[in-house]
Motif scaffolding. Structure first.
Motif, PDB file in Angstrom:
ATOM      1  N   GLY A   1      48.864  46.510  67.341  1.00 18.53           N
ATOM      2  CA  GLY A   1      47.931  46.296  66.249  1.00 18.53           C
ATOM      3  C   GLY A   1      47.798  44.864  65.780  1.00 18.53           C
ATOM      4  N   VAL A   2      48.484  43.928  66.458  1.00 23.67           N
ATOM      5  CA  VAL A   2      48.443  42.519  66.057  1.00 23.67           C
ATOM      6  C   VAL A   2      47.637  41.733  67.093  1.00 23.67           C
ATOM      7  CG1 VAL A   2      49.792  40.447  65.568  1.00 23.67           C
ATOM      8  CG2 VAL A   2      50.681  42.709  64.938  1.00 23.67           C
ATOM      9  N   PRO A   3      46.562  41.050  66.687  1.00 21.96           N
ATOM     10  CA  PRO A   3      45.762  40.272  67.645  1.00 21.96           C
ATOM     11  C   PRO A   3      46.592  39.181  68.313  1.00 21.96           C
ATOM     12  CG  PRO A   3      44.611  40.512  65.546  1.00 21.96           C
ATOM     13  CD  PRO A   3      46.013  40.980  65.321  1.00 21.96           C
ATOM     14  N   ASP A   4      46.336  38.957  69.594  1.00 16.49           N
ATOM     15  CA  ASP A   4      47.078  37.958  70.371  1.00 16.49           C
ATOM     16  C   ASP A   4      46.472  36.577  70.138  1.00 16.49           C
ATOM     17  OD1 ASP A   4      48.673  36.600  72.107  1.00 16.49           O
ATOM     18  OD2 ASP A   4      48.349  37.930  73.817  1.00 16.49           O
ATOM     19  N   VAL A   5      46.606  36.097  68.913  1.00 20.10           N
ATOM     20  CA  VAL A   5      46.122  34.763  68.548  1.00 20.10           C
ATOM     21  C   VAL A   5      47.035  34.198  67.472  1.00 20.10           C
ATOM     22  CG1 VAL A   5      44.502  35.719  66.847  1.00 20.10           C
ATOM     23  CG2 VAL A   5      44.156  33.399  67.732  1.00 20.10           C
ATOM     24  N   VAL A   6      47.333  32.915  67.589  1.00 18.40           N
ATOM     25  CA  VAL A   6      48.168  32.215  66.612  1.00 18.40           C
ATOM     26  C   VAL A   6      47.322  31.133  65.956  1.00 18.40           C
ATOM     27  CG1 VAL A   6      50.199  30.760  66.267  1.00 18.40           C
ATOM     28  CG2 VAL A   6      50.281  32.667  67.898  1.00 18.40           C
TER      29      VAL A   6
ATOM     30  N   LEU B   1      38.101  36.008  64.497  1.00 16.32           N
ATOM     31  CA  LEU B   1      38.005  37.304  65.174  1.00 16.32           C
ATOM     32  C   LEU B   1      36.652  37.973  64.958  1.00 16.32           C
ATOM     33  CD1 LEU B   1      41.572  38.722  64.443  1.00 16.32           C
ATOM     34  CD2 LEU B   1      40.716  37.809  66.614  1.00 16.32           C
ATOM     35  N   SER B   2      36.016  37.724  63.827  1.00 20.20           N
ATOM     36  CA  SER B   2      34.724  38.351  63.549  1.00 20.20           C
ATOM     37  C   SER B   2      33.599  37.759  64.389  1.00 20.20           C
ATOM     38  CB  SER B   2      34.381  38.209  62.061  1.00 20.20           C
ATOM     39  OG  SER B   2      34.146  36.853  61.715  1.00 20.20           O
ATOM     40  N   ARG B   3      33.865  36.655  65.084  1.00 17.60           N
ATOM     41  CA  ARG B   3      32.826  35.978  65.858  1.00 17.60           C
ATOM     42  C   ARG B   3      33.032  36.055  67.366  1.00 17.60           C
ATOM     43  NH1 ARG B   3      33.017  34.126  60.950  1.00 17.60           N
ATOM     44  NH2 ARG B   3      31.212  33.078  59.985  1.00 17.60           N
ATOM     45  N   THR B   4      34.158  36.572  67.809  1.00 21.90           N
ATOM     46  CA  THR B   4      34.456  36.524  69.242  1.00 21.90           C
ATOM     47  C   THR B   4      33.464  37.321  70.084  1.00 21.90           C
ATOM     48  OG1 THR B   4      36.020  38.376  69.031  1.00 21.90           O
ATOM     49  CG2 THR B   4      36.913  36.141  68.845  1.00 21.90           C
ATOM     50  N   LYS B   5      32.965  38.439  69.579  1.00 22.53           N
ATOM     51  CA  LYS B   5      32.005  39.235  70.355  1.00 22.53           C
ATOM     52  C   LYS B   5      30.767  38.414  70.679  1.00 22.53           C
ATOM     53  CE  LYS B   5      29.350  43.549  70.346  1.00 22.53           C
ATOM     54  NZ  LYS B   5      29.013  44.789  69.581  1.00 22.53           N
ATOM     55  N   GLY B   6      30.265  37.673  69.698  1.00 23.61           N
ATOM     56  CA  GLY B   6      29.093  36.837  69.935  1.00 23.61           C
ATOM     57  C   GLY B   6      29.368  35.688  70.881  1.00 23.61           C
ATOM     58  N   TRP B   7      30.630  35.295  70.995  1.00 25.71           N
ATOM     59  CA  TRP B   7      31.012  34.222  71.912  1.00 25.71           C
ATOM     60  C   TRP B   7      31.355  34.744  73.303  1.00 25.71           C
ATOM     61  CZ3 TRP B   7      34.732  32.148  67.641  1.00 25.71           C
ATOM     62  CH2 TRP B   7      33.992  31.419  66.698  1.00 25.71           C
ATOM     63  N   GLY B   8      31.292  36.058  73.492  1.00 22.60           N
ATOM     64  CA  GLY B   8      31.456  36.614  74.830  1.00 22.60           C
ATOM     65  C   GLY B   8      32.853  37.062  75.200  1.00 22.60           C
ATOM     66  N   PHE B   9      33.720  37.288  74.206  1.00 22.87           N
ATOM     67  CA  PHE B   9      35.068  37.735  74.547  1.00 22.87           C
ATOM     68  C   PHE B   9      35.680  38.530  73.399  1.00 22.87           C
ATOM     69  CE2 PHE B   9      35.517  33.491  72.682  1.00 22.87           C
ATOM     70  CZ  PHE B   9      36.540  33.646  71.764  1.00 22.87           C
ATOM     71  N   THR B  10      36.767  39.209  73.707  1.00 18.39           N
ATOM     72  CA  THR B  10      37.577  39.878  72.699  1.00 18.39           C
ATOM     73  C   THR B  10      39.003  39.352  72.804  1.00 18.39           C
ATOM     74  OG1 THR B  10      38.117  41.705  74.202  1.00 18.39           O
ATOM     75  CG2 THR B  10      36.191  41.982  72.775  1.00 18.39           C
ATOM     76  N   VAL B  11      39.761  39.547  71.740  1.00 26.39           N
ATOM     77  CA  VAL B  11      41.176  39.167  71.719  1.00 26.39           C
ATOM     78  C   VAL B  11      41.997  40.451  71.716  1.00 26.39           C
ATOM     79  CG1 VAL B  11      43.008  38.061  70.385  1.00 26.39           C
ATOM     80  CG2 VAL B  11      40.742  36.993  70.529  1.00 26.39           C
ATOM     81  N   PRO B  12      42.823  40.677  72.737  1.00 23.29           N
ATOM     82  CA  PRO B  12      43.601  41.918  72.793  1.00 23.29           C
ATOM     83  C   PRO B  12      44.636  41.988  71.675  1.00 23.29           C
ATOM     84  CG  PRO B  12      44.332  40.393  74.493  1.00 23.29           C
ATOM     85  CD  PRO B  12      43.111  39.785  73.882  1.00 23.29           C
ATOM     86  N   GLU B  13      45.053  43.203  71.377  1.00 27.46           N
ATOM     87  CA  GLU B  13      46.071  43.420  70.354  1.00 27.46           C
ATOM     88  C   GLU B  13      47.327  44.007  70.984  1.00 27.46           C
ATOM     89  OE1 GLU B  13      44.562  45.874  67.250  1.00 27.46           O
ATOM     90  OE2 GLU B  13      43.127  44.369  66.528  1.00 27.46           O
ATOM     91  N   HIS B  14      48.456  43.696  70.377  1.00 20.46           N
ATOM     92  CA  HIS B  14      49.737  44.276  70.762  1.00 20.46           C
ATOM     93  C   HIS B  14      50.364  44.868  69.507  1.00 20.46           C
ATOM     94  CE1 HIS B  14      49.553  42.503  74.777  1.00 20.46           C
ATOM     95  NE2 HIS B  14      49.167  41.376  74.201  1.00 20.46           N
TER      96      HIS B  14
END
Length: 212
Positions: free
Chosen positions: A145-150, A130-143
């Motif tokens: 308060g929980v990021p939508d990533v497993v 998650l700390s690198r997604t901005k540099g990769w050109g995207f964000t991960v939404p939260e639901h």
């Protein structure tokens, strides 16, 4: 650029060898291209396995020829042995604000005193991602308060290389992303994310929402 997929048969001796050895798979993937290193460029690959199938995905500048892998480790009796698609079709579709499902197998790690050390807990691996997604050109939404990533399929690969032993901590990430910087995301899709790209890490794939 091309995105390719080939089915690996784990019931065959050659298939088990490739699936069990990042070094062997790396060599088999590179053998799919007759070009020299400069002409071939960066090649990314990833193996996805579940209870029913094992698939090898490859992103490359030239188109591959997987005939040798099919002969030694593939499903020779099926028509769907491998597929090669132009990658530019997907890259050209990307726009800021779009939402896609994603999958990534990576080497979450840090460098300490000149040595690369793998993150081993789920929270460490998720924070690394998650700390690198901005540099990769995207964000991960939260639901709530929980990021939508497993984070799943967490493992450590160890193998001999020369006189030493290589240790690579791997984790796979599945989730949803929102595009914020198209150029950065395209660069990440082509060049890969994080270290250990030669050993099955760094290949990010996208799928439309609702498609598995």
């Amino acid at each position: 650029m091309y995105l390719s997929r080939i089915q690996i048969n784990p019931a065959r001796r050659g298939g088990r060898k490739l699936l069990g050895s990042p070094q062997a798979m790396h060599a088999a993937v590179l053998a799919s291209f007759p070009q020299d290193d400069a002409e071939r460029g960066r090649v990314l690959w990833r193996v996805d396995q579940d209870a029913h199938r094992s698939r090898l995905y490859v992103v490359s500048r030239p188109a591959p020829d997987f005939a040798h892998i099919v002969e030694q480790a593939g499903w020779q009796t099926t028509q769907d042995t491998w597929a090669v698609r132009p990658y530019g079709t997907l890259l050209d579709r990307l726009r800021p604000g779009q939402t896609w499902r994603f999958r990534l197998t990576a080497n979450p790690s840090r460098t300490h005193e000149g040595k690369r050390l793998g993150h081993v807990t789920v929270s460490q691996q998720q924070e690394w991602f998650l700390s690198r997604t901005k540099g990769w050109g995207f964000t991960v939404p939260e639901h709530d308060g929980v990021p939508d990533v497993v984070v799943h399929d967490r493992r450590t690969d160890r193998f001999r290389r020369g006189a030493g032993t290589v240790t690579i901590a791997k984790a796979s990430f599945d989730g949803v992303l929102n595009i914020t910087d198209v150029d950065a995301l395209r660069a990440a899709l082509v060049a890969g994310l994080g270290p250990a790209k030669g050993y099955g890490c760094g290949l990010l794939t996208l799928a439309p929402q609702g498609r598995p």
